[in-house]
Write a protein that holds these residues in place. Sequence first.
Motif, PDB file in Angstrom:
ATOM      1  N   MET A   1       0.718  -1.071  -0.086  1.00  0.00           N
ATOM      2  CA  MET A   1       0.147   0.181   0.142  1.00  0.00           C
ATOM      3  C   MET A   1       0.921   1.330   0.085  1.00  0.00           C
ATOM      4  SD  MET A   1      -1.520  -0.362   3.853  1.00  0.00           S
ATOM      5  CE  MET A   1      -0.342  -1.278   4.959  1.00  0.00           C
ATOM      6  N   LEU A   2       0.445   2.213  -0.644  1.00  0.00           N
ATOM      7  CA  LEU A   2       1.103   3.715  -0.608  1.00  0.00           C
ATOM      8  C   LEU A   2       0.746   4.543   0.387  1.00  0.00           C
ATOM      9  CD1 LEU A   2       2.892   5.419  -2.276  1.00  0.00           C
ATOM     10  CD2 LEU A   2       0.757   6.214  -3.876  1.00  0.00           C
ATOM     11  N   LEU A   3       1.563   5.086   1.309  1.00  0.00           N
ATOM     12  CA  LEU A   3       1.249   5.978   2.179  1.00  0.00           C
ATOM     13  C   LEU A   3       2.180   7.215   1.855  1.00  0.00           C
ATOM     14  CD1 LEU A   3       0.221   6.316   5.009  1.00  0.00           C
ATOM     15  CD2 LEU A   3       2.237   5.319   5.863  1.00  0.00           C
ATOM     16  N   THR A   4       1.645   8.396   1.842  1.00  0.00           N
ATOM     17  CA  THR A   4       2.568   9.587   1.301  1.00  0.00           C
ATOM     18  C   THR A   4       2.526  10.661   2.245  1.00  0.00           C
ATOM     19  OG1 THR A   4       0.659  10.689   0.321  1.00  0.00           O
ATOM     20  CG2 THR A   4       1.769   9.156  -1.133  1.00  0.00           C
ATOM     21  N   GLY A   5       3.409  11.571   2.419  1.00  0.00           N
ATOM     22  CA  GLY A   5       3.644  12.396   3.228  1.00  0.00           C
ATOM     23  C   GLY A   5       4.196  13.915   2.520  1.00  0.00           C
ATOM     24  N   PHE A   6       4.186  14.967   3.167  1.00  0.00           N
ATOM     25  CA  PHE A   6       4.801  16.047   2.591  1.00  0.00           C
ATOM     26  C   PHE A   6       5.932  16.604   2.999  1.00  0.00           C
ATOM     27  CE2 PHE A   6       0.129  16.686   1.547  1.00  0.00           C
ATOM     28  CZ  PHE A   6      -0.014  16.892   0.311  1.00  0.00           C
ATOM     29  N   ALA A   7       6.557  17.655   2.197  1.00  0.00           N
ATOM     30  CA  ALA A   7       7.977  18.193   2.310  1.00  0.00           C
ATOM     31  C   ALA A   7       7.476  19.263   3.145  1.00  0.00           C
ATOM     32  CB  ALA A   7       8.565  18.620   0.841  1.00  0.00           C
ATOM     33  N   PRO A   8       8.297  19.979   3.774  1.00  0.00           N
ATOM     34  CA  PRO A   8       8.239  21.069   4.529  1.00  0.00           C
ATOM     35  C   PRO A   8       7.585  22.392   3.923  1.00  0.00           C
ATOM     36  CG  PRO A   8      10.285  20.466   5.266  1.00  0.00           C
ATOM     37  CD  PRO A   8       9.657  19.601   4.098  1.00  0.00           C
ATOM     38  N   PHE A   9       6.919  23.066   4.396  1.00  0.00           N
ATOM     39  CA  PHE A   9       6.213  24.290   3.708  1.00  0.00           C
ATOM     40  C   PHE A   9       5.868  25.479   4.684  1.00  0.00           C
ATOM     41  CE2 PHE A   9       2.377  22.248   5.279  1.00  0.00           C
ATOM     42  CZ  PHE A   9       1.408  23.316   5.417  1.00  0.00           C
ATOM     43  N   GLY A  10       5.852  26.647   4.075  1.00  0.00           N
ATOM     44  CA  GLY A  10       5.229  27.788   4.830  1.00  0.00           C
ATOM     45  C   GLY A  10       6.244  28.220   5.789  1.00  0.00           C
ATOM     46  N   GLY A  11       7.579  28.213   5.724  1.00  0.00           N
ATOM     47  CA  GLY A  11       8.816  28.396   6.370  1.00  0.00           C
ATOM     48  C   GLY A  11       8.960  27.639   7.522  1.00  0.00           C
ATOM     49  N   GLU A  12       8.458  26.427   7.382  1.00  0.00           N
ATOM     50  CA  GLU A  12       8.813  25.332   8.446  1.00  0.00           C
ATOM     51  C   GLU A  12      10.118  24.562   7.848  1.00  0.00           C
ATOM     52  OE1 GLU A  12       7.452  24.738  11.406  1.00  0.00           O
ATOM     53  OE2 GLU A  12       5.838  25.904  11.402  1.00  0.00           O
ATOM     54  N   THR A  13      10.884  23.868   8.832  1.00  0.00           N
ATOM     55  CA  THR A  13      12.202  23.243   8.303  1.00  0.00           C
ATOM     56  C   THR A  13      11.623  21.632   8.277  1.00  0.00           C
ATOM     57  OG1 THR A  13      12.886  23.301  10.789  1.00  0.00           O
ATOM     58  CG2 THR A  13      13.728  24.968   9.252  1.00  0.00           C
ATOM     59  N   THR A  14      10.642  21.223   8.817  1.00  0.00           N
ATOM     60  CA  THR A  14      10.302  19.854   9.207  1.00  0.00           C
ATOM     61  C   THR A  14       8.694  19.967   8.678  1.00  0.00           C
ATOM     62  OG1 THR A  14      10.272  17.758  10.347  1.00  0.00           O
ATOM     63  CG2 THR A  14       9.748  19.897  11.341  1.00  0.00           C
ATOM     64  N   ASN A  15       8.320  18.573   8.403  1.00  0.00           N
ATOM     65  CA  ASN A  15       6.744  18.132   8.139  1.00  0.00           C
ATOM     66  C   ASN A  15       6.667  17.113   8.760  1.00  0.00           C
ATOM     67  OD1 ASN A  15       4.244  17.648   7.219  1.00  0.00           O
ATOM     68  ND2 ASN A  15       4.472  19.038   5.317  1.00  0.00           N
ATOM     69  N   PRO A  16       5.813  17.064   9.893  1.00  0.00           N
ATOM     70  CA  PRO A  16       5.580  15.701  10.465  1.00  0.00           C
ATOM     71  C   PRO A  16       4.881  14.622   9.720  1.00  0.00           C
ATOM     72  CG  PRO A  16       4.274  17.440  11.441  1.00  0.00           C
ATOM     73  CD  PRO A  16       5.369  18.056  10.380  1.00  0.00           C
ATOM     74  N   SER A  17       4.061  14.906   8.756  1.00  0.00           N
ATOM     75  CA  SER A  17       3.595  14.119   7.722  1.00  0.00           C
ATOM     76  C   SER A  17       4.417  13.181   7.190  1.00  0.00           C
ATOM     77  CB  SER A  17       2.683  14.725   6.927  1.00  0.00           C
ATOM     78  OG  SER A  17       3.325  15.331   5.765  1.00  0.00           O
ATOM     79  N   TRP A  18       5.611  13.771   6.920  1.00  0.00           N
ATOM     80  CA  TRP A  18       6.608  12.764   6.238  1.00  0.00           C
ATOM     81  C   TRP A  18       7.462  12.011   6.961  1.00  0.00           C
ATOM     82  CZ3 TRP A  18       8.113   9.743   2.692  1.00  0.00           C
ATOM     83  CH2 TRP A  18       9.245   9.468   2.524  1.00  0.00           C
ATOM     84  N   GLU A  19       7.577  12.755   8.414  1.00  0.00           N
ATOM     85  CA  GLU A  19       8.382  11.927   9.479  1.00  0.00           C
ATOM     86  C   GLU A  19       7.771  10.853   9.916  1.00  0.00           C
ATOM     87  OE1 GLU A  19      11.549  13.021  10.132  1.00  0.00           O
ATOM     88  OE2 GLU A  19      11.460  14.626   8.942  1.00  0.00           O
ATOM     89  N   ALA A  20       6.257  11.126   9.993  1.00  0.00           N
ATOM     90  CA  ALA A  20       5.710   9.901  10.427  1.00  0.00           C
ATOM     91  C   ALA A  20       5.558   8.754   9.389  1.00  0.00           C
ATOM     92  CB  ALA A  20       4.275  10.098  10.940  1.00  0.00           C
ATOM     93  N   VAL A  21       5.304   9.282   8.121  1.00  0.00           N
ATOM     94  CA  VAL A  21       5.237   8.400   7.028  1.00  0.00           C
ATOM     95  C   VAL A  21       6.294   7.471   6.800  1.00  0.00           C
ATOM     96  CG1 VAL A  21       4.818   8.428   4.511  1.00  0.00           C
ATOM     97  CG2 VAL A  21       3.065   9.519   5.820  1.00  0.00           C
ATOM     98  N   ARG A  22       7.408   8.040   6.634  1.00  0.00           N
ATOM     99  CA  ARG A  22       8.723   7.402   6.383  1.00  0.00           C
ATOM    100  C   ARG A  22       8.981   6.406   7.512  1.00  0.00           C
ATOM    101  NH1 ARG A  22      13.580  11.598   6.527  1.00  0.00           N
ATOM    102  NH2 ARG A  22      13.721  12.258   8.839  1.00  0.00           N
ATOM    103  N   ALA A  23       8.618   6.503   8.720  1.00  0.00           N
ATOM    104  CA  ALA A  23       8.923   5.646   9.941  1.00  0.00           C
ATOM    105  C   ALA A  23       8.138   4.147   9.516  1.00  0.00           C
ATOM    106  CB  ALA A  23       8.427   6.075  11.322  1.00  0.00           C
TER     107      ALA A  23
END
Length: 211
Positions: free
Chosen positions: A1-23
């Motif tokens: 199954m495919l699980l996607t997250g996003f790169a940081p945006f809006g001036g942030e240096t991290t995006n927890p969606s990608w941090e969680a997904v890649r785990a």
Amino acid sequence: MLLTGFAPFGGETTNPSWEAVRALHGKRIAGHLVVARELPVTFGGSLDALRAAIDELQPALVMCVGQAGGRERLSLERVAINVDDARIPDNAGTQPIDAPIADDGPAAYFTTLPIKAMLVALRDAGIPAEVSQTAGTYVCNHVFYGLMHALREQPGVGGGFVHIPYAPTQVADRPGVPSLPVERVVDALRLALRVALQSGEDARITGGAEH
């Protein structure tokens, strides 16, 4: 199954969606291998990357995850609408206003994931969660709508979108802004995916809102 997250945006240096997904990348849940992909926060590139991943992997289920700063709970999105109306530019500097995502698409798509059953399981596990009636009009909704539009001719492939709060590190200097540890989000996504894969009919419980 495919699980996607996003790169940081809006001036942030991290995006927890990608941090969680890649785990969860490479893990097996209910007998299915999780493949994680990071999507760019751009109106043009995000759907190109998503469609390429779907074509490559031919997944049985697709769940996209994005950050919703300010929300207190994990939000299981019910509906994606056919409009881009960006409050801020994306990472490519693009800022569409009142633009359709798909000229040939319907006004909206509903998720095909069993979000009520997922909600029950998350709450039983002590994870703050809700059914959300809006995924916004930024890149997250763009991806959610584009996902469902792409899956319309693939019956049996479940698809949907989950919004998550900020990570604690993002709000360390902003007292009172809600957050949820990435580790907790990982647990939540693992549980939600298991329910999505194993559930038959969705649960019939209230998940609506007055506004």
